[in-house]
Design a protein around this motif. Structure first.
Motif, PDB file in Angstrom:
ATOM      1  N   GLU A  10       4.526  11.310 -18.642  1.00 29.48           N
ATOM      2  CA  GLU A  10       4.013  10.095 -18.022  1.00 29.48           C
ATOM      3  C   GLU A  10       2.779  10.417 -17.203  1.00 29.48           C
ATOM      4  N   ALA A  11       1.750   9.627 -17.387  1.00 29.58           N
ATOM      5  CA  ALA A  11       0.474   9.917 -16.757  1.00 29.58           C
ATOM      6  C   ALA A  11       0.441   9.403 -15.335  1.00 29.58           C
ATOM      7  N   GLY A  12      -0.031  10.258 -14.450  1.00 23.88           N
ATOM      8  CA  GLY A  12      -0.476   9.795 -13.161  1.00 23.88           C
ATOM      9  C   GLY A  12      -1.987   9.688 -13.169  1.00 23.88           C
ATOM     10  N   PHE A  13      -2.581   9.850 -14.379  1.00 22.49           N
ATOM     11  CA  PHE A  13      -4.039   9.814 -14.554  1.00 22.49           C
ATOM     12  C   PHE A  13      -4.709  10.765 -13.572  1.00 22.49           C
ATOM     13  N   GLY A  14      -4.230  11.978 -13.535  1.00 20.55           N
ATOM     14  CA  GLY A  14      -4.752  12.973 -12.612  1.00 20.55           C
ATOM     15  C   GLY A  14      -5.911  13.745 -13.194  1.00 20.55           C
ATOM     16  N   ASP A  15      -6.009  15.011 -12.810  1.00 19.87           N
ATOM     17  CA  ASP A  15      -7.222  15.765 -13.101  1.00 19.87           C
ATOM     18  C   ASP A  15      -7.423  16.087 -14.571  1.00 19.87           C
ATOM     19  N   ALA A  16      -6.407  15.940 -15.411  1.00 20.31           N
ATOM     20  CA  ALA A  16      -6.571  16.322 -16.800  1.00 20.31           C
ATOM     21  C   ALA A  16      -7.090  15.175 -17.675  1.00 20.31           C
ATOM     22  N   TRP A  17      -7.175  13.969 -17.157  1.00 18.13           N
ATOM     23  CA  TRP A  17      -7.773  12.866 -17.909  1.00 18.13           C
ATOM     24  C   TRP A  17      -9.279  12.891 -17.660  1.00 18.13           C
TER      25      TRP A  17
ATOM     26  N   ARG B 175       0.834  -1.208   0.000  1.00 19.54           N
ATOM     27  CA  ARG B 175       0.000   0.000   0.000  1.00 19.54           C
ATOM     28  C   ARG B 175       0.867   1.256   0.000  1.00 19.54           C
ATOM     29  N   ARG B 176       1.901   1.253   0.835  1.00 16.13           N
ATOM     30  CA  ARG B 176       2.784   2.418   0.864  1.00 16.13           C
ATOM     31  C   ARG B 176       3.523   2.577  -0.453  1.00 16.13           C
ATOM     32  N   PHE B 177       3.900   1.458  -1.048  1.00 14.72           N
ATOM     33  CA  PHE B 177       4.625   1.496  -2.321  1.00 14.72           C
ATOM     34  C   PHE B 177       3.782   2.182  -3.397  1.00 14.72           C
ATOM     35  N   GLU B 178       2.530   1.796  -3.520  1.00 14.20           N
ATOM     36  CA  GLU B 178       1.661   2.411  -4.520  1.00 14.20           C
ATOM     37  C   GLU B 178       1.473   3.896  -4.253  1.00 14.20           C
ATOM     38  N   ARG B 179       1.321   4.252  -2.970  1.00 13.86           N
ATOM     39  CA  ARG B 179       1.110   5.657  -2.629  1.00 13.86           C
ATOM     40  C   ARG B 179       2.352   6.489  -2.950  1.00 13.86           C
ATOM     41  N   GLU B 180       3.523   5.992  -2.595  1.00 18.04           N
ATOM     42  CA  GLU B 180       4.731   6.764  -2.806  1.00 18.04           C
ATOM     43  C   GLU B 180       5.108   6.849  -4.284  1.00 18.04           C
ATOM     44  N   VAL B 181       4.835   5.794  -5.036  1.00 21.67           N
ATOM     45  CA  VAL B 181       5.095   5.857  -6.474  1.00 21.67           C
ATOM     46  C   VAL B 181       4.205   6.911  -7.118  1.00 21.67           C
ATOM     47  N   ALA B 182       2.948   6.953  -6.715  1.00 20.10           N
ATOM     48  CA  ALA B 182       2.043   7.965  -7.264  1.00 20.10           C
ATOM     49  C   ALA B 182       2.542   9.364  -6.936  1.00 20.10           C
ATOM     50  N   ALA B 183       3.047   9.560  -5.723  1.00 17.40           N
ATOM     51  CA  ALA B 183       3.580  10.875  -5.351  1.00 17.40           C
ATOM     52  C   ALA B 183       4.839  11.191  -6.140  1.00 17.40           C
ATOM     53  N   ALA B 184       5.706  10.201  -6.319  1.00 22.77           N
ATOM     54  CA  ALA B 184       6.950  10.439  -7.048  1.00 22.77           C
ATOM     55  C   ALA B 184       6.685  10.821  -8.492  1.00 22.77           C
ATOM     56  N   ARG B 185       5.629  10.291  -9.092  1.00 18.12           N
ATOM     57  CA  ARG B 185       5.303  10.625 -10.475  1.00 18.12           C
ATOM     58  C   ARG B 185       4.923  12.095 -10.627  1.00 18.12           C
ATOM     59  N   ARG B 186       4.514  12.739  -9.542  1.00 14.40           N
ATOM     60  CA  ARG B 186       4.110  14.139  -9.628  1.00 14.40           C
ATOM     61  C   ARG B 186       5.295  15.096  -9.600  1.00 14.40           C
ATOM     62  N   VAL B 187       6.480  14.585  -9.263  1.00 17.81           N
ATOM     63  CA  VAL B 187       7.636  15.464  -9.127  1.00 17.81           C
ATOM     64  C   VAL B 187       8.128  15.878 -10.506  1.00 17.81           C
ATOM     65  N   ALA B 188       8.447  17.167 -10.659  1.00 17.46           N
ATOM     66  CA  ALA B 188       8.976  17.663 -11.923  1.00 17.46           C
ATOM     67  C   ALA B 188      10.230  16.887 -12.308  1.00 17.46           C
ATOM     68  N   ARG B 189      10.409  16.635 -13.584  1.00 18.76           N
ATOM     69  CA  ARG B 189      11.384  15.673 -14.056  1.00 18.76           C
ATOM     70  C   ARG B 189      12.795  16.226 -14.233  1.00 18.76           C
ATOM     71  N   PHE B 190      12.954  17.529 -14.411  1.00 17.42           N
ATOM     72  CA  PHE B 190      14.198  18.060 -14.957  1.00 17.42           C
ATOM     73  C   PHE B 190      15.385  17.973 -14.008  1.00 17.42           C
ATOM     74  N   CYS B 191      15.152  17.773 -12.705  1.00 16.67           N
ATOM     75  CA  CYS B 191      16.270  17.740 -11.773  1.00 16.67           C
ATOM     76  C   CYS B 191      16.248  16.476 -10.923  1.00 16.67           C
ATOM     77  N   THR B 192      15.551  15.453 -11.374  1.00 17.42           N
ATOM     78  CA  THR B 192      15.483  14.179 -10.678  1.00 17.42           C
ATOM     79  C   THR B 192      15.718  13.057 -11.687  1.00 17.42           C
ATOM     80  N   ALA B 193      15.694  11.827 -11.197  1.00 14.35           N
ATOM     81  CA  ALA B 193      15.625  10.668 -12.078  1.00 14.35           C
ATOM     82  C   ALA B 193      14.169  10.240 -12.080  1.00 14.35           C
ATOM     83  N   PRO B 194      13.368  10.683 -13.057  1.00 10.70           N
ATOM     84  CA  PRO B 194      11.919  10.503 -12.985  1.00 10.70           C
ATOM     85  C   PRO B 194      11.502   9.044 -13.022  1.00 10.70           C
ATOM     86  N   VAL B 195      10.385   8.769 -12.359  1.00  4.83           N
ATOM     87  CA  VAL B 195       9.818   7.424 -12.341  1.00  4.83           C
ATOM     88  C   VAL B 195       9.169   7.137 -13.690  1.00  4.83           C
TER      89      VAL B 195
END
Length: 568
Positions: free
Chosen positions: A391-398, A52-72
């Motif tokens: 990459e989609a987190g299937f958020g508010d724009a879908w 459960r924590r894994f799914e939650r944290e992956v979803a949060a990590a997908r929201r992080v801007a990509r340009f200064c991280t190693a994006p999921v």
């Protein structure tokens, strides 16, 4: 070597490292690129609470801007194996670089400080706390520092051995972290101060020795900052305040580093870091004039500014389409206006001139990030809209909601289409395709009923035109060209393929001369190829679709979706 071991569709090539949670491998992606795959220890992956924590944290990590991280890029749990796929960042980590080349100083250190602060701003803006910022979690890519492993520390209970391994770098813990108190972003700012102190002196700010001794000094003594450049020492000292309330925020760090009296403009950082002159004649890393990247140039074209004027960054509900039982597209009541990304500054590059101190090849890209930050400190929203891949987190724009053909809804971190008998639903991603051709990928499951599902590209919600790449419940694959008012023209198949309960579908829409080339992979195997030279469609929109059988409804769940330019 890992032989032909495949996890989640990614072929593991070699071991990159081991940690408290598992192993990190270099892997090949379905389209031939490289990625880093973190394979979680089976004992953790079997724990329902961890899942459960894994799914939650992956979803949060997908929201992080990509340009200064190693994006999921992807994540999943396959039996006893949980895995997390991120972009592969080429370059040493900060600990290795300081050990091998010595401490940083001057503009090199300033560029690093700004780059890491920018990453923290993006991470915190997505509602994530890193919890384990340290030199080994800062990778020095050719385009600037990348912060990795954010949010992973909170996946494991605080009293577990794995958690102790993850949080086992006492030198960079904030006092409140040592006390076991609930953490805030201020803990990451403290760690930033420790990392910059280490980078600029080669020493741990609270010394070494037994963990208990280091933790005592963090709680009771001040940091040792002698030898750190005077210009940045005061900022680091404030970041290392014992009281979390006295530390600046990540945005505050950026404001001090690029907007204070010491550094009057971000351009000064660029000019002091990179000895070339920053002018309109400078060529970008992609070889384009004006210091603008390919993505920025593309997003600035008038043809993409569908919303008009200054509304380019407005996130509106995207169009959606459905096809009636006769096969002709029908307008959906969910259709709305279309947003377009705003242009942003690109990366600046060039030859290194003589400068003081050691030349670090990544600082030119880091300085370009500083330039962008100086223009707008609202980093996460600005960059998430414009950089590839999407990459989609299937958020508010879908689009979500019911229509005559069925229903679309958010389902946890996924997206579900429930299709009424004899209908076809197709949904647009909240991102337009790149002009250079596109790779579309999705992981999907036919949860109920019969029918087919997949991805589409080079489409238009207003016209109903698109190329569909589908797999049926019986394992047959097709590539179909659809036009308004027609049932579609098969370009490939139906043909048998080896499907699975969960299928990863990857489609390529490229151009060769005056024709569109189309290729499809199913679970990492190339299963279909076709081309279209009869009034072929061009880049426009892409998305996912599902179609039911003639008598029963179908429910399809999409767990991931991504768009990237061909060749990236």
């Amino acid at each position: 070597m890992n032989g032909d071991r495949v996890i989640g569709g990614y072929a593991l090539r070699r071991l990159l490292g081991r940690g408290g949670m598992g192993e990190v491998h270099l892997a090949a992606t379905p389209t031939g690129g490289l990625a880093a795959v973190k394979v979680i220890k089976p004992a953790l992956a079997r724990d329902p609470a961890f899942r459960r924590r894994f799914e939650r944290e992956v979803a949060a990590a997908r929201r992080v801007a990509r340009f200064c991280t190693a994006p999921v890029l992807d994540a999943g749990i396959d039996g006893d194996v949980a895995y997390l796929v991120t972009e592969y960042v080429k370059g040493p980590d900060l600990a290795e670089a300081v050990r091998d080349q010595g401490p940083l100083s001057g503009s090199n250190l300033e560029a690093l400080a700004v780059g890491i602060a920018t990453a923290l701003s993006a991470i915190h803006g997505a509602g994530v706390i890193h919890r384990d910022l340290k030199p080994s979690n800062v990778l020095l890519s050719p385009l600037g520092p990348r912060v990795i492993d954010f949010g992973i520390a909170q996946l494991v209970d605080n009293d577990s051995l794995a958690s102790q391994a993850i949080l086992g770098t006492p030198a960079f813990m904030a006092p409140e972290q040592v006390r076991g108190e609930p953490l805030t972003p201020a803990a990451d700012v403290f760690a930033w101060g420790g990392v910059i102190a280490y980078a600029g002196t080669g020493r741990l700010p609270f010394g070494g020795g037994a963990p208990g001794e280091v933790l005592y000094r963090i709680m009771q003594e001040g940091p040792r900052l002698d030898g750190l450049d005077e210009g940045i020492r005061d900022v680091v000292a404030r970041a290392l305040a014992k009281d979390a309330r006295l530390r600046p925020t990540a945005q505050g760090l950026l404001a001090e580093l690029v907007g204070g009296t010491r550094l009057t403009t971000a351009t000064e950082v660029v000019e002091r870091t990179w000895t070339g002159t920053v002018t309109s004649g400078v060529r970008s890393s992609a070889g384009r004039p004006g210091g603008m990247s390919a993505e920025a140039q593309s997003s600035a074209r008038p043809s993409e500014a569908r919303s008009g004027g200054g509304q380019g960054r407005e996130r509106a509900m995207r169009p959606t389409g459905l096809v009636a039982p006769t096969g002709g597209p029908v307008d959906s009541p969910l259709r709305g206006p279309m947003g377009a990304p705003a242009p942003v500054p690109g990366s600046v590059g060039g030859a290194a001139g003589p400068g003081r101190g050691r030349w670090w090849p990544w600082v030119a890209g880091a300085a370009a990030t500083v330039l962008a930050v100086g223009a707008a400190l609202a980093v996460p929203g600005l960059w998430q809209e414009t950089l590839w891949p999407y990459e989609a987190g299937f958020g508010d724009a879908w689009a979500v909601g019911a229509s005559e053909g069925g229903n679309a809804r958010q389902a946890g971190t996924g997206y579900e289409l429930t299709v009424n008998p004899g209908w076809r639903l197709w949904k647009s991603a909240p991102r337009r395709e790149p002009d250079t051709g596109v790779i579309v990928s999705a992981k999907a499951t036919l949860a109920e009923g019969t029918g087919e599902y997949g991805v589409w590209c080079h489409g238009s919600a207003s016209s109903g035109d698109r190329y569909e790449f589908g797999v049926s419940g019986s394992g047959k694959v097709t590539i179909v060209k659809r036009r308004t008012g027609t049932r579609g023209r098969p370009l490939y198949g139906p043909a048998n393929a080896q499907g699975a309960a969960v299928n990863r579908i990857v489609a390529e829409c490229g151009r060769s001369g005056n024709k569109v080339t189309l290729r499809m992979w199913l679970n990492e195997r190339l299963v279909a190829e076709a081309s279209d030279s009869d009034s072929p469609y061009g880049p426009d929109e892409a998305g996912v679709y599902a179609a039911s059988g003639p008598t029963d409804p179908a429910r399809v769940r999409f767990d991931s979706f991504a768009l990237r330019p061909v060749g990236q």
